[in-house]
Scaffold this active site. Sequence first.
Site, PDB file in Angstrom:
ATOM      1  CG  HIS B  79      -1.470   1.304   1.644  1.00  0.00           C
ATOM      2  ND1 HIS B  79      -2.405   1.999   0.892  1.00  0.00           N
ATOM      3  CD2 HIS B  79      -1.224   2.072   2.746  1.00  0.00           C
ATOM      4  CE1 HIS B  79      -2.693   3.135   1.519  1.00  0.00           C
ATOM      5  NE2 HIS B  79      -2.000   3.209   2.638  1.00  0.00           N
ATOM      6  CG  ASP B 108       7.957  18.244 -25.673  1.00  0.00           C
ATOM      7  OD1 ASP B 108       8.194  17.664 -24.598  1.00  0.00           O
ATOM      8  OD2 ASP B 108       7.117  17.830 -26.497  1.00  0.00           O
ATOM      9  CD1 TRP B 144       6.535   2.987   4.757  1.00  0.00           C
ATOM     10  CD2 TRP B 144       7.739   3.920   3.115  1.00  0.00           C
ATOM     11  NE1 TRP B 144       6.862   4.269   5.140  1.00  0.00           N
ATOM     12  CE2 TRP B 144       7.593   4.878   4.151  1.00  0.00           C
ATOM     13  CE3 TRP B 144       8.453   4.293   1.973  1.00  0.00           C
ATOM     14  CZ2 TRP B 144       8.133   6.153   4.092  1.00  0.00           C
ATOM     15  CZ3 TRP B 144       8.995   5.572   1.923  1.00  0.00           C
ATOM     16  CH2 TRP B 144       8.829   6.494   2.963  1.00  0.00           C
ATOM     17  CG  HIS B 255      12.486  14.316   6.549  1.00  0.00           C
ATOM     18  ND1 HIS B 255      11.358  14.187   7.308  1.00  0.00           N
ATOM     19  CD2 HIS B 255      12.518  15.593   6.151  1.00  0.00           C
ATOM     20  CE1 HIS B 255      10.749  15.345   7.381  1.00  0.00           C
ATOM     21  NE2 HIS B 255      11.447  16.219   6.688  1.00  0.00           N
ATOM     22  CG  HIS B 304      12.256  13.703  12.269  1.00  0.00           C
ATOM     23  ND1 HIS B 304      12.196  14.901  11.628  1.00  0.00           N
ATOM     24  CD2 HIS B 304      11.709  12.834  11.414  1.00  0.00           C
ATOM     25  CE1 HIS B 304      11.628  14.757  10.449  1.00  0.00           C
ATOM     26  NE2 HIS B 304      11.321  13.503  10.297  1.00  0.00           N
ATOM     27  CB  THR B 330       6.106  24.637   6.952  1.00  0.00           C
ATOM     28  OG1 THR B 330       7.275  23.856   6.786  1.00  0.00           O
ATOM     29  CG2 THR B 330       4.944  23.952   6.279  1.00  0.00           C
ATOM     30  CE  LYS B 333       6.609  27.350   0.243  1.00  0.00           C
ATOM     31  NZ  LYS B 333       6.214  27.491  -1.076  1.00  0.00           N
TER      32      LYS B 333
HETATM   33  C1  HEA Z   1       0.556   8.947  -0.450  1.00  0.00           C
HETATM   34  C2  HEA Z   1       0.505   8.015   0.368  1.00  0.00           C
HETATM   35  C3  HEA Z   1      -0.665   7.363   1.009  1.00  0.00           C
HETATM   36  C4  HEA Z   1      -2.012   7.429   0.717  1.00  0.00           C
HETATM   37  C5  HEA Z   1      -2.684   8.222  -0.365  1.00  0.00           C
HETATM   38  C6  HEA Z   1      -2.677   6.590   1.665  1.00  0.00           C
HETATM   39  C7  HEA Z   1      -4.051   6.405   1.697  1.00  0.00           C
HETATM   40  C8  HEA Z   1      -4.722   5.638   2.646  1.00  0.00           C
HETATM   41  N1  HEA Z   1      -4.136   4.929   3.651  1.00  0.00           N
HETATM   42 FE1  HEA Z   1      -2.136   4.702   3.979  1.00  0.00          FE
HETATM   43  N2  HEA Z   1      -0.152   4.516   4.320  1.00  0.00           N
HETATM   44  C9  HEA Z   1       0.857   5.215   3.689  1.00  0.00           C
HETATM   45  C10 HEA Z   1       0.705   6.129   2.684  1.00  0.00           C
HETATM   46  C11 HEA Z   1      -0.521   6.458   2.116  1.00  0.00           C
HETATM   47  N3  HEA Z   1      -1.754   6.019   2.504  1.00  0.00           N
HETATM   48  C12 HEA Z   1       2.131   4.843   4.245  1.00  0.00           C
HETATM   49  C13 HEA Z   1       3.489   5.411   3.822  1.00  0.00           C
HETATM   50  C14 HEA Z   1       1.881   3.902   5.236  1.00  0.00           C
HETATM   51  C15 HEA Z   1       2.885   3.202   6.151  1.00  0.00           C
HETATM   52  C16 HEA Z   1       3.133   1.816   5.692  1.00  0.00           C
HETATM   53  C17 HEA Z   1       4.031   1.068   6.587  1.00  0.00           C
HETATM   54  O1  HEA Z   1       3.751   0.999   7.783  1.00  0.00           O
HETATM   55  O2  HEA Z   1       5.042   0.557   6.094  1.00  0.00           O
HETATM   56  C18 HEA Z   1       0.426   3.738   5.261  1.00  0.00           C
HETATM   57  C19 HEA Z   1      -0.232   2.900   6.168  1.00  0.00           C
HETATM   58  C20 HEA Z   1      -1.600   2.889   6.336  1.00  0.00           C
HETATM   59  C21 HEA Z   1      -2.260   2.282   7.433  1.00  0.00           C
HETATM   60  C22 HEA Z   1      -1.591   1.632   8.623  1.00  0.00           C
HETATM   61  C23 HEA Z   1      -1.384   0.213   8.445  1.00  0.00           C
HETATM   62  C24 HEA Z   1      -0.674  -0.355   9.615  1.00  0.00           C
HETATM   63  O3  HEA Z   1       0.187   0.316  10.189  1.00  0.00           O
HETATM   64  O4  HEA Z   1      -0.995  -1.472   9.986  1.00  0.00           O
HETATM   65  C25 HEA Z   1      -3.607   2.458   7.250  1.00  0.00           C
HETATM   66  C26 HEA Z   1      -4.650   1.986   8.165  1.00  0.00           C
HETATM   67  O5  HEA Z   1      -5.712   2.421   8.187  1.00  0.00           O
HETATM   68  C27 HEA Z   1      -3.774   3.180   6.030  1.00  0.00           C
HETATM   69  C28 HEA Z   1      -4.979   3.573   5.493  1.00  0.00           C
HETATM   70  C29 HEA Z   1      -5.123   4.364   4.369  1.00  0.00           C
HETATM   71  C30 HEA Z   1      -6.416   4.705   3.809  1.00  0.00           C
HETATM   72  C31 HEA Z   1      -7.752   4.240   4.312  1.00  0.00           C
HETATM   73  C32 HEA Z   1      -6.140   5.497   2.717  1.00  0.00           C
HETATM   74  C33 HEA Z   1      -7.185   6.085   1.811  1.00  0.00           C
HETATM   75  O6  HEA Z   1      -6.997   7.456   1.714  1.00  0.00           O
HETATM   76  C34 HEA Z   1      -7.126   5.417   0.477  1.00  0.00           C
HETATM   77  C35 HEA Z   1      -8.391   5.632  -0.323  1.00  0.00           C
HETATM   78  C36 HEA Z   1      -8.048   5.847  -1.748  1.00  0.00           C
HETATM   79  C37 HEA Z   1      -8.567   5.219  -2.788  1.00  0.00           C
HETATM   80  C38 HEA Z   1      -9.629   4.189  -2.689  1.00  0.00           C
HETATM   81  C39 HEA Z   1      -8.042   5.593  -4.149  1.00  0.00           C
HETATM   82  C40 HEA Z   1      -8.552   6.921  -4.618  1.00  0.00           C
HETATM   83  C41 HEA Z   1      -7.553   8.031  -4.901  1.00  0.00           C
HETATM   84  C42 HEA Z   1      -7.744   8.903  -5.922  1.00  0.00           C
HETATM   85  C43 HEA Z   1      -8.912   8.774  -6.792  1.00  0.00           C
HETATM   86  C44 HEA Z   1      -6.791  10.029  -6.258  1.00  0.00           C
HETATM   87  C45 HEA Z   1      -6.814  10.413  -7.726  1.00  0.00           C
HETATM   88  C46 HEA Z   1      -5.746  11.295  -8.267  1.00  0.00           C
HETATM   89  C47 HEA Z   1      -5.288  11.368  -9.594  1.00  0.00           C
HETATM   90  C48 HEA Z   1      -4.220  10.584 -10.197  1.00  0.00           C
HETATM   91  C49 HEA Z   1      -5.717  12.280 -10.640  1.00  0.00           C
HETATM   92  N4  HEA Z   1      -2.551   3.430   5.498  1.00  0.00           N
HETATM   93  C1  HEA Z   2       3.970  14.959   2.794  1.00  0.00           C
HETATM   94  C2  HEA Z   2       4.540  14.346   3.709  1.00  0.00           C
HETATM   95  C3  HEA Z   2       5.000  14.864   5.045  1.00  0.00           C
HETATM   96  C4  HEA Z   2       5.179  16.149   5.504  1.00  0.00           C
HETATM   97  C5  HEA Z   2       4.984  17.450   4.764  1.00  0.00           C
HETATM   98  C6  HEA Z   2       5.634  16.030   6.855  1.00  0.00           C
HETATM   99  C7  HEA Z   2       5.932  17.122   7.660  1.00  0.00           C
HETATM  100  C8  HEA Z   2       6.492  17.034   8.926  1.00  0.00           C
HETATM  101  N1  HEA Z   2       6.736  15.879   9.629  1.00  0.00           N
HETATM  102 FE1  HEA Z   2       6.280  13.993   9.024  1.00  0.00          FE
HETATM  103  N2  HEA Z   2       6.090  12.108   8.313  1.00  0.00           N
HETATM  104  C9  HEA Z   2       5.651  11.744   7.069  1.00  0.00           C
HETATM  105  C10 HEA Z   2       5.271  12.598   6.056  1.00  0.00           C
HETATM  106  C11 HEA Z   2       5.342  13.975   6.133  1.00  0.00           C
HETATM  107  N3  HEA Z   2       5.707  14.708   7.223  1.00  0.00           N
HETATM  108  C12 HEA Z   2       5.619  10.314   6.943  1.00  0.00           C
HETATM  109  C13 HEA Z   2       5.182   9.525   5.718  1.00  0.00           C
HETATM  110  C14 HEA Z   2       6.055   9.805   8.158  1.00  0.00           C
HETATM  111  C15 HEA Z   2       6.148   8.361   8.629  1.00  0.00           C
HETATM  112  C16 HEA Z   2       7.050   7.484   7.887  1.00  0.00           C
HETATM  113  C17 HEA Z   2       6.978   6.094   8.430  1.00  0.00           C
HETATM  114  O1  HEA Z   2       7.469   5.866   9.551  1.00  0.00           O
HETATM  115  O2  HEA Z   2       6.413   5.216   7.741  1.00  0.00           O
HETATM  116  C18 HEA Z   2       6.358  10.968   8.989  1.00  0.00           C
HETATM  117  C19 HEA Z   2       6.872  10.873  10.279  1.00  0.00           C
HETATM  118  C20 HEA Z   2       7.309  11.951  11.011  1.00  0.00           C
HETATM  119  C21 HEA Z   2       8.063  11.832  12.227  1.00  0.00           C
HETATM  120  C22 HEA Z   2       8.527  10.525  12.876  1.00  0.00           C
HETATM  121  C23 HEA Z   2       7.469   9.966  13.736  1.00  0.00           C
HETATM  122  C24 HEA Z   2       7.844   8.658  14.285  1.00  0.00           C
HETATM  123  O3  HEA Z   2       7.891   7.680  13.553  1.00  0.00           O
HETATM  124  O4  HEA Z   2       8.079   8.603  15.499  1.00  0.00           O
HETATM  125  C25 HEA Z   2       8.310  13.113  12.669  1.00  0.00           C
HETATM  126  C26 HEA Z   2       9.077  13.441  13.898  1.00  0.00           C
HETATM  127  O5  HEA Z   2       9.597  14.458  14.070  1.00  0.00           O
HETATM  128  C27 HEA Z   2       7.716  14.008  11.709  1.00  0.00           C
HETATM  129  C28 HEA Z   2       7.760  15.395  11.781  1.00  0.00           C
HETATM  130  C29 HEA Z   2       7.310  16.245  10.786  1.00  0.00           C
HETATM  131  C30 HEA Z   2       7.416  17.696  10.873  1.00  0.00           C
HETATM  132  C31 HEA Z   2       7.975  18.493  12.019  1.00  0.00           C
HETATM  133  C32 HEA Z   2       6.919  18.176   9.685  1.00  0.00           C
HETATM  134  C33 HEA Z   2       6.863  19.624   9.296  1.00  0.00           C
HETATM  135  O6  HEA Z   2       7.318  19.811   7.993  1.00  0.00           O
HETATM  136  C34 HEA Z   2       5.504  20.212   9.432  1.00  0.00           C
HETATM  137  C35 HEA Z   2       5.529  21.714   9.362  1.00  0.00           C
HETATM  138  C36 HEA Z   2       4.178  22.375   9.328  1.00  0.00           C
HETATM  139  C37 HEA Z   2       3.549  22.993  10.335  1.00  0.00           C
HETATM  140  C38 HEA Z   2       4.142  23.056  11.701  1.00  0.00           C
HETATM  141  C39 HEA Z   2       2.191  23.585  10.154  1.00  0.00           C
HETATM  142  C40 HEA Z   2       2.158  24.963   9.560  1.00  0.00           C
HETATM  143  C41 HEA Z   2       2.974  25.959  10.271  1.00  0.00           C
HETATM  144  C42 HEA Z   2       2.481  27.061  10.913  1.00  0.00           C
HETATM  145  C43 HEA Z   2       1.040  27.399  10.918  1.00  0.00           C
HETATM  146  C44 HEA Z   2       3.481  27.956  11.517  1.00  0.00           C
HETATM  147  C45 HEA Z   2       3.515  28.073  12.979  1.00  0.00           C
HETATM  148  C46 HEA Z   2       3.694  26.795  13.665  1.00  0.00           C
HETATM  149  C47 HEA Z   2       4.460  26.583  14.729  1.00  0.00           C
HETATM  150  C48 HEA Z   2       5.497  27.514  15.264  1.00  0.00           C
HETATM  151  C49 HEA Z   2       4.240  25.325  15.506  1.00  0.00           C
HETATM  152  N4  HEA Z   2       7.109  13.273  10.719  1.00  0.00           N
HETATM  153 CU   LIG Z   3      10.660  12.942   8.422  1.00  0.00          CU
END
Ligand code: HEA
Ligand code: HEA
Ligand SMILES: [Cu+2]
Lengths: 268, 533, 289
Positions: B79, B108, B144, B255, B304, B330, B333
């Site tokens: 997934h 292009d 993943w 990250h 982190h 952020t 933005k």
């Molecule tokens: C982009 C990334 C992404 C997206 C979109 C989603 C979408 C969803 N995810 Fe997922 N998820 C992850 C990234 C994502 N996830 C990751 C990184 C993990 C961690 C895996 C790990 O632990 O290793 C995770 C794990 C994860 C878990 C935890 C599993 C576990 O730890 O045991 C769960 C449980 O509820 C979950 C649920 C869902 C659900 C219900 C959606 C729903 O939002 C999905 C519903 C969507 C559809 C049915 C398809 C429709 C989408 C569109 C139509 C968009 C169209 C756009 C265009 C191309 C034009 N996800």
């Molecule tokens: C699009 C993807 C995306 C983005 C943008 C971010 C953004 C951020 N993420 Fe996230 N993160 C993930 C995707 C993302 N993350 C995924 C997929 C994982 C799990 C992976 C896995 O384990 O499978 C993860 C996990 C993850 C962890 C590890 C958790 C754990 O496993 O224990 C942490 C820890 O620090 C973290 C921190 C942050 C922070 C600080 C930001 C910051 O960039 C956010 C900044 C934004 C704001 C704070 C809001 C707007 C700001 C304001 C309004 C300004 C004023 C605010 C303050 C002064 C507070 N993220």
């Molecule tokens: Cu990170």
Amino acid sequence: MIRKSFLSLLACCFAGTANADWALNMPRGITDLSVETYNIHMMVFWWCVAIGIVVFGVMIVSLFRHRKSQGVKPATFSHSTTAEVIWTIIPVVILMLIAIPVAETMIKLEDSRDPDLSIVVTAYQWKWHYKYQDEGIDFYSSLARPSLEARRKESGIDPNAVDNYLREVDRPVVVPRDAKVRLLLTSNDVVHSWYVPELAIKKDTIPGIVNEAWFKAKEVGTYRGQCAELCGKDHGYMPIVVEVVEPDAFRAWVDARKEGAARVARNQ
Amino acid sequence: MSTTVADLHDHHDDHGPAKGIGRWLFSTNHKDIGTMYLVFSLVMFFVGGAMAMVIRSELAIPGLQFVHPEFYNSMTTMHALIMIFGGVMPAFVGLANWMIPLMVGAPDMALPRMNNWSFWILPVAFSILLSTLFMPGGAPAGGWTMYPPLVLQTGDAFPYLIFAIHLMGISSIMGAINVIVTIINMRAPEMTLLKMPMFVWTWLITAYLLIAVMPVLAGAVTMLLTDQFFGTSFFLAAGGGDPVMFQHIFWFFGHPEVYIMILPAFGVVSEIIPTFSRKKLFGHDSMVYAAASIAFLSFIVWAHHMFTVGMPLSGQLFFMFATMLIAVPTGVKVFNWVATMWRGAMTFETPMLFSLAFVFLFTIGGFSGLMLAAAPADIQYHDTYFVVAHFHYVLVPGSIFAIMAAVYYWLPKWTGHMYNETLGKAHFWASTIFVNLTFFPMHFLGLAGMPRRIPDYSTQFTDFNTVASIGALGFGLSQLIFVWVIVTAWKGSKATDRVWEGAHGLEWTVPSPAPYHTFETPPKARIAGEAFE
Amino acid sequence: MTTHTEERYYVPHGSHWPIVGSAGLLLLMVGVSSWLNGSDAGFYIMMAGVAVIIFMITGWFAAVIGESQAGLYNLQVDHSFRQGMFWFIFSEVMFFAAFFGALFYARNMSVPWLGGSSNNFFTNLLLWQGYESTWPTNGPGDIGGEYTAMPPFGLPLINTVLLLTSSITVTIAHHSLLAGKRAQLAIFLAATFLLGFTFVYMQGVEYVEAYEHMNLKLTSGIYGSTFFMLTGFHGMHVTIGAIMLTIIFFRVLKGHFTREKHFAFEAVAWYWHFVDVVWIGLYVFVYWM
Ligand code: HEA
Ligand code: HEA
Ligand SMILES: [Cu+2]
Ligand code: CUA
């Protein structure tokens, strides 16, 4: 929805709920550090709420007042250095206010010197092994039988009918109250993680490496957690149960265990 | 073939698309390739979404209902890989392909043949990845994040997983190089760097992130491969290596990867909000600097994800402070978007609705990110559903909503017809309600201590899981509306060139639908000048 | 940075090479994987993949060379190629960075930790008692058994000289090209790829020496792993670079490249310098320090 959830989240903060159905917040736990951790969690949370109220507030006002359907003419400004400097500096200040107490707690977390009791925790796929270093006790701890039976697919057993479904073990870890317990964690195969929320401990067990963690439990009771790092098919089935008992009871438990072990040895 | 020297002479003649399947297989046209990317990613979203439905069904109530634990783990792993590498990333590359040449006035993409290749590697990569579902030992099930030693227990699927990742990496790198070269080398004469639209800017920065980190991922999985098959000891303590070393290398990629998935989303939103606020983007230049700072900081925060692995204290402190800092750019933005809306004259067409939801919900995801950054608290949150809640908030109503906003925004330019606005709005409201219903309760589950990646749970977690599963089903079904809107997009009323009243930029100066070839010579200064106003 | 000519930017329409390349990659990857899983057929599938990819590369490059000779590329196209090559090389640098990172991590973190430093007192005490951290090492488990480390002087030093010299010769060749001295260009180009191939040969000798007399293998713990992976990937790149130089050499003989336009030549020269710089890093951190 968001707002509703937020409100319920707020409500719970005052109620301070523990591990119950519909639990909304982190448990406060039973060590000084777990309480500190909880406070950090709440502090950062409240900062986020405050910032959220300001940001979303402004946005919502704008969404209602600055609509084309209200007949407004769009303004033409497109930047303001003053504003941008302000909203760069304020978050920096807030972050510093957050970072300082957090760093203090971290330093305490890492200080596992001079323990009263050391336990070597070795993770296996999929059970735990505990060895009390000075007491000469060691045993495996794995998922208790009732859960083991109920967890199978099509077992026909309702999980709700099993006490502490998936969170009960055959042999819990027993520790005395008010003693500084040091855990030395390692693994025999893959990475696992020893996690008990009430003790605010989650530490990975890594094959070939020994990690340290410590806690000093303040309250007698049974505290449950489970493996928190994906470790294969039965990752969901390696719970942890820690029983905190009075020091006397702990002594008694140690003696009984030793005697039991000796009896087993004699019989062989 | 067209590339023999003899028939090169008539090249300058105007021509439309080739006939038949060859148009797609051999295409060097950025619009066709963009379309293929977008369609591919839509398919992948549904494949990955279907897997999410399996996950949510199993988790709806305690006890094992449908799948075995191994298969459950394969589902989460696949997934995530499919959603990230097959869904979000190709969707953004597709948008880049379609829009960047139009936005900068290029004929292009700079390297059209390579463009074709970077697309056509993807179906290969994902065929290989999906084929592992049918292999002895099952599909990869180590998450993943592919941490060793667990991932080394994968069955026959193991080398296929590694090579699929390699291919995805190669594809992304080629795509990124193309984007960079197009932006740097192909802009219309008047298009100075600081005049570039925000979407182009964020993509430029994203492309740099991509070429900096995808090779590192390739290196990391190569080490897994050699540890498994050739007896190296990178991740083996007995040999002097360390399993945790993989985590460091992986997150050095991982990250920045999450920002790869969000920066183009920032770009999209920065295009849409000004259009529907009828006001210029507030603080264009500081938006650029903010994006660049985010990209820079993203390289020094990776650990982190590893606060529980037993890093030395100094390391933990450093990574915590660096992570917190990302909130600052952020925040710039978010504040700038709000300032763009402030005293604008807003209307709420579907793209705007999705963008607004993006600003709200991404910020909530960012807040939980900030909470995660506080290391002692992260020790409690780590590997629980709180993290799952965090990243789905930034990814689903973050990246995915931005993609959907972009599709609604530019669809009329692509097809020449207006989509059905009523259905678009219905899609928006359904998605927004259900996405919160799905992911908000996960915060509570995580705080109560429910670990992630488990197929079954202790009964006190039942209620919120059930809610989340209902939400997930609703969200999944809502996406069918989206498909319907796209499929019927050719039936709507004729779109004007500008399409949206408040739209500015070169892409709105060409006809709708955009002709097969645009800007074969750089756009005239006058037009360009007007469009950049 | 934008350069514009009034001519049109050359956009090829349609090419079947990419899809051929994808088919080749499919065969290659499926082949290698099933081979690694123990299937003999996998080997043949892999070789088929290699063949298809070589076919694709030849065809694709031939097409590009043809277009270039036909004068279809204006300066802007030339710039696109250059920038593309530059960023491609950058991505290669990052690939090596992963392995250098592994080396630094092992030397400065994991090995000392196994020896009990930093917060790993108990790692050493409970699991690896008696292990003292040194470099080079095959780890506390003595993986792969007793071995001798590769000394920095001798063969590796000769290789360093070879590669550095080749960097000079390729630069001279470039200057000759700019000065229009075609004979000199050919001679120095030839010298460059000959030096390159000699390097590869010497590296082979070194590997044989390591495997047969020093018991230094890929399986010799972390030292063997980093040593062979880094020098191995580098050697692969030298080989590719030398082959590319050879091709360029024949193109020079055919009279390709002008003073103004010789992207292919420069791309290969850049690549060669990149290979050289990586070697310097290798020599310092793998062999010497
Ligand atoms: C982009 C990334 C992404 C997206 C979109 C989603 C979408 C969803 N995810 Fe997922 N998820 C992850 C990234 C994502 N996830 C990751 C990184 C993990 C961690 C895996 C790990 O632990 O290793 C995770 C794990 C994860 C878990 C935890 C599993 C576990 O730890 O045991 C769960 C449980 O509820 C979950 C649920 C869902 C659900 C219900 C959606 C729903 O939002 C999905 C519903 C969507 C559809 C049915 C398809 C429709 C989408 C569109 C139509 C968009 C169209 C756009 C265009 C191309 C034009 N996800
Ligand atoms: C699009 C993807 C995306 C983005 C943008 C971010 C953004 C951020 N993420 Fe996230 N993160 C993930 C995707 C993302 N993350 C995924 C997929 C994982 C799990 C992976 C896995 O384990 O499978 C993860 C996990 C993850 C962890 C590890 C958790 C754990 O496993 O224990 C942490 C820890 O620090 C973290 C921190 C942050 C922070 C600080 C930001 C910051 O960039 C956010 C900044 C934004 C704001 C704070 C809001 C707007 C700001 C304001 C309004 C300004 C004023 C605010 C303050 C002064 C507070 N993220
Ligand atoms: Cu990170
Ligand atoms: Cu043990 Cu998860």
